[in-house]
Design a protein around this motif. Structure first.
Motif, PDB file in Angstrom:
ATOM      1  N   GLN A 257       0.745  -1.109  -0.044  1.00  0.00           N
ATOM      2  CA  GLN A 257      -0.039   0.078   0.063  1.00  0.00           C
ATOM      3  C   GLN A 257       0.912   1.193   0.043  1.00  0.00           C
ATOM      4  O   GLN A 257       0.230   2.262  -0.620  1.00  0.00           O
ATOM      5  CB  GLN A 257      -1.064  -0.041   1.046  1.00  0.00           C
ATOM      6  N   HIS A 260       2.707   2.119  -3.509  1.00  0.00           N
ATOM      7  CA  HIS A 260       1.868   2.588  -4.562  1.00  0.00           C
ATOM      8  C   HIS A 260       1.555   4.035  -4.052  1.00  0.00           C
ATOM      9  O   HIS A 260       0.994   4.892  -5.088  1.00  0.00           O
ATOM     10  CB  HIS A 260       0.573   2.063  -4.665  1.00  0.00           C
ATOM     11  N   THR A 261       1.797   4.723  -3.017  1.00  0.00           N
ATOM     12  CA  THR A 261       1.788   6.039  -2.561  1.00  0.00           C
ATOM     13  C   THR A 261       2.984   6.769  -2.264  1.00  0.00           C
ATOM     14  O   THR A 261       3.051   7.988  -2.388  1.00  0.00           O
ATOM     15  CB  THR A 261       0.874   6.054  -1.322  1.00  0.00           C
ATOM     16  N   ALA A 314       4.197  -7.275  -8.416  1.00  0.00           N
ATOM     17  CA  ALA A 314       3.989  -5.947  -8.013  1.00  0.00           C
ATOM     18  C   ALA A 314       5.065  -5.471  -7.094  1.00  0.00           C
ATOM     19  O   ALA A 314       5.589  -4.268  -7.154  1.00  0.00           O
ATOM     20  CB  ALA A 314       2.719  -5.469  -7.598  1.00  0.00           C
TER      21      ALA A 314
END
Length: 320
Positions: A257, A260-261, A314
């Protein structure tokens, strides 16, 4: 023994309710499949216990006293509660329940976990409440579970207490989260030797008696890592990695999480590290309660979607 403290069993209460309804010893005997002398004896006992005639004779026949009518209403309520106690666990209807549930949840699960739990909880039980409690090294969660202050604790300690019930929520790979410019972010760079030599951000423990998964594994290898920064919140750690040489070891679903940020990369932990196991714990007192089984089901269903097979690709660094 004084009359006010004389024992009254359920049989006498049932006779009382029947006498007020039938207003006849003989009819109550037939209704309860008893002999008339047995019902007469019960009536005499009721009169002694409550210091009241219960039934009195009038021109139209036997009628209950005002006191008997009051006792009848209370006896009905008491018998109803006793019948509920003896009938086994009640059915739980989430849609109409106004119960309050207490969950102790550390922040090493992705924020999406609690968000998805909340969505399902609100959809299925719109009138119920969910109170989330933090875990800390000083919080005695076993006592809280035993005394009903908590309903469920989520943990990932290598050796959960054997005095509690346990259900596995998910297993997830360990990843090393770090800034994109960290030399260890390159493909194949994270070896065990380099992991030990690296500088680490580590979480402070949530339980005094439990050692974390990483420390437990390193102890079996007679190794230790250098903990440069210790933080009480998992969600703080990723922000400390940007622009530094620090490494944070955590579960894959938690790491991704932030990949991705933030300008971060997650690479697999060195070969031989165990998977991280997350589970829910509860006390024997709530083992068979339908309401608590429902909540445990929600937690299990949401957790099953956290670690996805396609996350590994990923997680790999963009640069070869």
């Amino acid at each position: 023994m004084s009359r006010s403290h004389a024992p009254v069993d359920t049989y006498l209460l049932r006779v009382l309710v029947a006498l007020v309804a039938e207003r006849s010893v003989s009819r109550v005997a037939v209704r309860m499949n008893q002999t008339q002398p047995a019902i007469s004896t019960a009536l005499r006992r009721l009169r002694e216990v409550f210091a009241d005639p219960i039934l009195v004779r009038e021109r139209s026949g036997m009628v209950p006293t005002e006191r008997a009518l009051q006792l009848r209403d209370r006896a009905r309520g008491a018998l109803l509660e006793i019948d509920r106690m003896l009938s086994g666990p009640e059915q739980f209807e989430p849609a109409s329940s106004a119960m309050t549930f207490h969950l102790a949840l550390p922040d090493y699960l992705a924020m999406s976990f609690l968000a998805d739990v909340t969505t399902r909880f609100r959809a299925e039980a719109p009138h119920a409440r969910l109170v989330v409690h933090p875990l800390s090294v000083t919080y005695d969660y076993e006592r809280a579970l035993a005394q009903g202050e908590l309903d469920i604790v989520i943990g990932n300690w290598p050796q959960p207490p054997d005095r509690l019930h346990l259900s596995l929520l998910l297993e997830d790979d360990l990843m090393c989260l770090m800034g994109k410019n960290n030399p260890l972010a390159a493909k194949g760079a994270m070896t065990m030797e380099r992991y030990i030599a690296a500088r680490h951000v580590v979480p402070t423990p949530y339980a005094a008696s439990q050692r974390g998964v990483v420390e437990t594994h390193l102890a079996t290898l007679r190794q230790t890592r250098e903990a440069c920064i210790a933080v009480p919140y998992f969600t703080v750690a990723p922000h400390l990695l940007v622009g530094t040489d620090l490494v944070f070891t955590t579960a894959r679903h938690f790491a991704m999480q932030f990949v991705h940020t933030l300008p971060l990369v997650a690479v697999p932990a060195p070969q031989g590290f165990p998977r991280m196991r997350f589970y829910q714990l509860w006390h024997d007192r709530s083992q068979h309660e339908p309401a608590h089984r429902w909540l445990r089901g929600i937690l299990a269903a949401v957790a099953s979607g956290l670690a996805r097979p396609d996350a590994a690709e990923a997680a790999a660094p963009a640069s070869a």
